[in-house]
Design a protein around this motif. Structure first.
Motif, PDB file in Angstrom:
ATOM      1  N   ALA A  57       0.832  -1.203   0.000  1.00 49.29           N
ATOM      2  CA  ALA A  57       0.000   0.000   0.000  1.00 49.29           C
ATOM      3  C   ALA A  57       0.867   1.254   0.000  1.00 49.29           C
ATOM      4  O   ALA A  57       0.577   2.236  -0.691  1.00 49.29           O
ATOM      5  CB  ALA A  57      -0.926  -0.007   1.214  1.00 49.29           C
ATOM      6  N   ARG A  58       1.960   1.224   0.762  1.00 46.27           N
ATOM      7  CA  ARG A  58       2.880   2.365   0.809  1.00 46.27           C
ATOM      8  C   ARG A  58       3.511   2.607  -0.545  1.00 46.27           C
ATOM      9  O   ARG A  58       3.576   3.747  -1.025  1.00 46.27           O
ATOM     10  CB  ARG A  58       3.957   2.086   1.857  1.00 46.27           C
ATOM     11  CG  ARG A  58       5.087   3.111   1.904  1.00 46.27           C
ATOM     12  CD  ARG A  58       6.073   2.760   2.999  1.00 46.27           C
ATOM     13  NE  ARG A  58       7.220   3.653   2.959  1.00 46.27           N
ATOM     14  CZ  ARG A  58       8.315   3.429   2.249  1.00 46.27           C
ATOM     15  NH1 ARG A  58       8.405   2.316   1.522  1.00 46.27           N
ATOM     16  NH2 ARG A  58       9.318   4.296   2.251  1.00 46.27           N
ATOM     17  N   LEU A  59       3.962   1.521  -1.200  1.00 47.49           N
ATOM     18  CA  LEU A  59       4.582   1.665  -2.520  1.00 47.49           C
ATOM     19  C   LEU A  59       3.577   2.092  -3.570  1.00 47.49           C
ATOM     20  O   LEU A  59       3.914   2.832  -4.511  1.00 47.49           O
ATOM     21  CB  LEU A  59       5.244   0.354  -2.927  1.00 47.49           C
ATOM     22  CG  LEU A  59       6.751   0.250  -2.675  1.00 47.49           C
ATOM     23  CD1 LEU A  59       7.503   1.286  -3.504  1.00 47.49           C
ATOM     24  CD2 LEU A  59       7.098   0.426  -1.203  1.00 47.49           C
ATOM     25  N   ALA A  60       2.331   1.642  -3.440  1.00 50.81           N
ATOM     26  CA  ALA A  60       1.308   2.041  -4.405  1.00 50.81           C
ATOM     27  C   ALA A  60       1.094   3.550  -4.370  1.00 50.81           C
ATOM     28  O   ALA A  60       0.914   4.192  -5.418  1.00 50.81           O
ATOM     29  CB  ALA A  60      -0.007   1.318  -4.106  1.00 50.81           C
ATOM     30  N   LEU A  77       9.520  -4.880   2.786  1.00 49.89           N
ATOM     31  CA  LEU A  77       9.653  -3.553   2.185  1.00 49.89           C
ATOM     32  C   LEU A  77      10.414  -3.639   0.864  1.00 49.89           C
ATOM     33  O   LEU A  77      10.022  -3.017  -0.133  1.00 49.89           O
ATOM     34  CB  LEU A  77      10.365  -2.600   3.156  1.00 49.89           C
ATOM     35  CG  LEU A  77       9.655  -2.297   4.472  1.00 49.89           C
ATOM     36  CD1 LEU A  77      10.533  -1.427   5.357  1.00 49.89           C
ATOM     37  CD2 LEU A  77       8.314  -1.619   4.231  1.00 49.89           C
ATOM     38  N   CYS A  78      11.496  -4.416   0.842  1.00 47.53           N
ATOM     39  CA  CYS A  78      12.271  -4.588  -0.392  1.00 47.53           C
ATOM     40  C   CYS A  78      11.467  -5.354  -1.435  1.00 47.53           C
ATOM     41  O   CYS A  78      11.504  -5.035  -2.629  1.00 47.53           O
ATOM     42  CB  CYS A  78      13.571  -5.331  -0.096  1.00 47.53           C
ATOM     43  SG  CYS A  78      14.737  -4.418   0.938  1.00 47.53           S
ATOM     44  N   GLU A  79      10.748  -6.380  -0.985  1.00 45.55           N
ATOM     45  CA  GLU A  79       9.978  -7.199  -1.916  1.00 45.55           C
ATOM     46  C   GLU A  79       8.865  -6.383  -2.569  1.00 45.55           C
ATOM     47  O   GLU A  79       8.632  -6.501  -3.783  1.00 45.55           O
ATOM     48  CB  GLU A  79       9.409  -8.406  -1.175  1.00 45.55           C
ATOM     49  CG  GLU A  79      10.489  -9.371  -0.694  1.00 45.55           C
ATOM     50  CD  GLU A  79       9.965 -10.411   0.273  1.00 45.55           C
ATOM     51  OE1 GLU A  79       8.741 -10.406   0.536  1.00 45.55           O
ATOM     52  OE2 GLU A  79      10.757 -11.228   0.764  1.00 45.55           O
ATOM     53  N   ALA A  80       8.193  -5.555  -1.773  1.00 45.57           N
ATOM     54  CA  ALA A  80       7.119  -4.722  -2.328  1.00 45.57           C
ATOM     55  C   ALA A  80       7.676  -3.707  -3.317  1.00 45.57           C
ATOM     56  O   ALA A  80       7.056  -3.428  -4.352  1.00 45.57           O
ATOM     57  CB  ALA A  80       6.375  -4.009  -1.195  1.00 45.57           C
ATOM     58  N   GLU A  81       8.849  -3.165  -3.018  1.00 47.02           N
ATOM     59  CA  GLU A  81       9.475  -2.206  -3.923  1.00 47.02           C
ATOM     60  C   GLU A  81       9.825  -2.866  -5.253  1.00 47.02           C
ATOM     61  O   GLU A  81       9.595  -2.292  -6.326  1.00 47.02           O
ATOM     62  CB  GLU A  81      10.729  -1.630  -3.269  1.00 47.02           C
ATOM     63  CG  GLU A  81      11.416  -0.558  -4.098  1.00 47.02           C
ATOM     64  CD  GLU A  81      12.656  -0.023  -3.406  1.00 47.02           C
ATOM     65  OE1 GLU A  81      12.595   1.101  -2.890  1.00 47.02           O
ATOM     66  OE2 GLU A  81      13.673  -0.742  -3.379  1.00 47.02           O
ATOM     67  N   THR A  82      10.371  -4.075  -5.198  1.00 45.34           N
ATOM     68  CA  THR A  82      10.725  -4.787  -6.423  1.00 45.34           C
ATOM     69  C   THR A  82       9.486  -5.085  -7.258  1.00 45.34           C
ATOM     70  O   THR A  82       9.498  -4.939  -8.489  1.00 45.34           O
ATOM     71  CB  THR A  82      11.459  -6.095  -6.087  1.00 45.34           C
ATOM     72  OG1 THR A  82      12.558  -5.804  -5.227  1.00 45.34           O
ATOM     73  CG2 THR A  82      11.983  -6.760  -7.346  1.00 45.34           C
ATOM     74  N   GLU A  83       8.418  -5.508  -6.618  1.00 46.55           N
ATOM     75  CA  GLU A  83       7.164  -5.767  -7.327  1.00 46.55           C
ATOM     76  C   GLU A  83       6.650  -4.490  -7.988  1.00 46.55           C
ATOM     77  O   GLU A  83       6.156  -4.514  -9.124  1.00 46.55           O
ATOM     78  CB  GLU A  83       6.120  -6.326  -6.364  1.00 46.55           C
ATOM     79  CG  GLU A  83       6.438  -7.731  -5.868  1.00 46.55           C
ATOM     80  CD  GLU A  83       5.466  -8.193  -4.802  1.00 46.55           C
ATOM     81  OE1 GLU A  83       4.485  -7.460  -4.537  1.00 46.55           O
ATOM     82  OE2 GLU A  83       5.686  -9.271  -4.234  1.00 46.55           O
ATOM     83  N   ALA A  84       6.758  -3.353  -7.275  1.00 44.50           N
ATOM     84  CA  ALA A  84       6.302  -2.082  -7.832  1.00 44.50           C
ATOM     85  C   ALA A  84       7.118  -1.699  -9.064  1.00 44.50           C
ATOM     86  O   ALA A  84       6.568  -1.228 -10.067  1.00 44.50           O
ATOM     87  CB  ALA A  84       6.395  -0.982  -6.771  1.00 44.50           C
ATOM     88  N   PHE A  85       8.442  -1.915  -9.012  1.00 39.82           N
ATOM     89  CA  PHE A  85       9.284  -1.623 -10.175  1.00 39.82           C
ATOM     90  C   PHE A  85       8.845  -2.459 -11.375  1.00 39.82           C
ATOM     91  O   PHE A  85       8.784  -1.972 -12.510  1.00 39.82           O
ATOM     92  CB  PHE A  85      10.752  -1.911  -9.855  1.00 39.82           C
ATOM     93  CG  PHE A  85      11.393  -0.964  -8.884  1.00 39.82           C
ATOM     94  CD1 PHE A  85      10.752   0.207  -8.502  1.00 39.82           C
ATOM     95  CD2 PHE A  85      12.638  -1.234  -8.340  1.00 39.82           C
ATOM     96  CE1 PHE A  85      11.340   1.090  -7.601  1.00 39.82           C
ATOM     97  CE2 PHE A  85      13.234  -0.361  -7.448  1.00 39.82           C
ATOM     98  CZ  PHE A  85      12.584   0.794  -7.071  1.00 39.82           C
ATOM     99  N   SER A  86       8.558  -3.728 -11.134  1.00 39.69           N
ATOM    100  CA  SER A  86       8.127  -4.615 -12.211  1.00 39.69           C
ATOM    101  C   SER A  86       6.838  -4.112 -12.852  1.00 39.69           C
ATOM    102  O   SER A  86       6.697  -4.075 -14.078  1.00 39.69           O
ATOM    103  CB  SER A  86       7.930  -6.030 -11.669  1.00 39.69           C
ATOM    104  OG  SER A  86       7.450  -6.893 -12.671  1.00 39.69           O
ATOM    105  N   GLN A  87       5.878  -3.705 -12.028  1.00 42.50           N
ATOM    106  CA  GLN A  87       4.602  -3.212 -12.538  1.00 42.50           C
ATOM    107  C   GLN A  87       4.768  -1.891 -13.282  1.00 42.50           C
ATOM    108  O   GLN A  87       4.164  -1.672 -14.337  1.00 42.50           O
ATOM    109  CB  GLN A  87       3.622  -3.054 -11.381  1.00 42.50           C
ATOM    110  CG  GLN A  87       3.233  -4.378 -10.735  1.00 42.50           C
ATOM    111  CD  GLN A  87       2.517  -4.207  -9.419  1.00 42.50           C
ATOM    112  OE1 GLN A  87       2.239  -3.081  -8.994  1.00 42.50           O
ATOM    113  NE2 GLN A  87       2.209  -5.314  -8.748  1.00 42.50           N
ATOM    114  N   LEU A  88       5.616  -1.014 -12.756  1.00 44.36           N
ATOM    115  CA  LEU A  88       5.815   0.289 -13.381  1.00 44.36           C
ATOM    116  C   LEU A  88       6.502   0.167 -14.743  1.00 44.36           C
ATOM    117  O   LEU A  88       6.158   0.888 -15.686  1.00 44.36           O
ATOM    118  CB  LEU A  88       6.657   1.180 -12.464  1.00 44.36           C
ATOM    119  CG  LEU A  88       5.958   1.713 -11.209  1.00 44.36           C
ATOM    120  CD1 LEU A  88       6.984   2.279 -10.237  1.00 44.36           C
ATOM    121  CD2 LEU A  88       4.935   2.782 -11.573  1.00 44.36           C
ATOM    122  N   LEU A  89       7.470  -0.733 -14.842  1.00 43.74           N
ATOM    123  CA  LEU A  89       8.252  -0.870 -16.068  1.00 43.74           C
ATOM    124  C   LEU A  89       7.656  -1.879 -17.042  1.00 43.74           C
ATOM    125  O   LEU A  89       8.109  -1.989 -18.179  1.00 43.74           O
ATOM    126  CB  LEU A  89       9.688  -1.262 -15.719  1.00 43.74           C
ATOM    127  CG  LEU A  89      10.464  -0.210 -14.908  1.00 43.74           C
ATOM    128  CD1 LEU A  89      11.778  -0.793 -14.404  1.00 43.74           C
ATOM    129  CD2 LEU A  89      10.706   1.045 -15.728  1.00 43.74           C
TER     130      LEU A  89
END
Length: 277
Positions: free
Chosen positions: A140-143, A204-216
C-alpha cells in the motif's frame, strides 16, 4: 592508509606543496569531509579520482579526507567491481559508506518505522498472518509512492523509462541512477531512507521490487540491497527484447515455440525482492 602509486618523490612534492599552501581550518576540513561522504552517498562507492573530479579537489586532498573517514568508521575501502574484461594491473579501490556512515544521513526515523511495523505484525497475530499484514502495508505504501513514479515513466520515451524512474526515486531521497548492463539495464539506489527497517522487515524490499516490475511492465531481478549489507540496492531490468521480436520473421517454422520462450522473459517478480544468499 598507504597507496602503492605514491612514490617517495611524489610524497616529497606533496609535502612541499602543503608547506606552501595555508592549511584549512578544522571547520573547513570537517565540511569538506562531509562533502566527500555525501558524494559517496549520492553516487555510490567511488574511487579517490572520481571524488576529486566531482568535488574539484586534488586526489591527495581527497585521500587525506578518506583516511580520516576510514579511521572514523564512516567509509570503508573495497575492491571495485569490474563489468566485462578486467584490465591489467591492480584493481581500483573504491570507498563505500559503512552502516555507521549511513546513520549520519536521514536515519532518524528508523526506530519509529520499526516500532510501527512491529505493531502491525503483532496486531495481526504474529506469525504468517503478521508477516502478511506487514507485506500488505508495504504494498500500500509503494502504491501511493508509485503514482508519481508512473507519471514520470509514462512521460518518458520507452528507452528512457529506467532513467525516468531513477530520477523519480532520487526526488524521494534514494539517490538513484540507471546504467546500461549486458542485455538490459541496472537501476542502482545508492541510499535507502528505510534501510534499517528493511533489514528487519524484507517485505519492504519485496514490495518495492514488485512495484518496479509493474511500473516498467517487465519482470525485474533484485541483485543486491543495502538492507542486506550491500553498498548499493541494485535491480536488473531486462532489455526491450528487440532481437527476440525480430526472430520469428526469420524462421516461421519455429514460431510455434516462441510463446513458451516469451513467457520466461515476462515472469512475475514475486521472488525478485528477496535478498541474495
Amino acid at each position: 592508509m598507504k597507496y602503492a602509486s605514491e612514490a617517495p618523490a611524489g610524497r616529497a612534492v606533496e609535502a612541499a606543496a602543503r608547506s606552501a599552501v595555508p592549511v584549512p581550518a578544522p571547520d573547513e576540513q570537517h565540511g569538506t569531509r562531509n562533502k566527500v561522504a555525501r558524494s559517496i552517498l549520492d553516487h555510490g562507492p567511488s574511487t579517490a579520482a572520481e571524488l576529486a573530479l566531482r568535488l574539484e579537489l586534488t586526489q591527495a586532498a581527497v585521500r587525506r579526507h578518506l583516511d580520516t573517514l576510514v579511521a572514523d568508521g564512516v567509509v570503508e575501502p573495497r575492491e571495485k567491481r569490474v563489468y566485462g574484461a578486467r584490465s591489467r594491473g591492480r584493481p581500483a579501490k573504491v570507498f563505500a559508506l559503512t552502516d555507521c556512515g549511513r546513520d549520519a544521513f536521514d536515519q532518524a526515523y528508523d526506530e519509529l518505522a520499526v516500532d510501527a511495523l512491529r505493531w502491525i505484525e503483532q496486531s495481526a497475530g504474529g506469525g504468517e498472518a503478521g508477516r502478511a499484514a506487514v507485506a500488505a502495508f508495504a504494498r500500500a505504501r509503494l502504491a501511493a509512492q508509485a503514482v508519481a513514479y508512473r507519471q514520470a515513466i509514462e512521460a518518458a520515451e520507452p528507452h528512457s523509462r529506467a532513467q525516468a524512474l531513477a530520477r523519480a526515486l532520487s526526488a524521494d531521497g534514494y539517490a538513484a541512477t540507471a546504467r546500461s548492463a549486458p542485455v538490459g539495464e541496472q537501476l542502482c539506489q545508492h541510499h535507502c531512507p528505510v534501510a534499517h527497517a528493511a533489514e528487519r522487515y524484507p517485505q519492504l524490499c519485496e514490495a518495492e521490487t514488485e512495484a518496479f516490475s509493474q511500473l516498467l511492465g517487465t519482470h525485474v531481478q533484485r541483485l543486491a540491497t543495502i538492507a542486506h549489507g550491500d553498498g548499493v540496492c541494485t535491480t536488473y531490468i531486462p532489455g526491450t527484447g528487440k532481437a527476440e521480436k525480430a526472430a520469428p520473421s526469420k524462421t516461421s517454422s519455429k514460431s510455434s515455440k516462441t510463446p513458451s520462450k516469451t513467457k520466461t522473459t515476462t515472469a512475475s517478480a514475486s521472488t525478485a525482492g528477496r535478498n541474495p544468499e
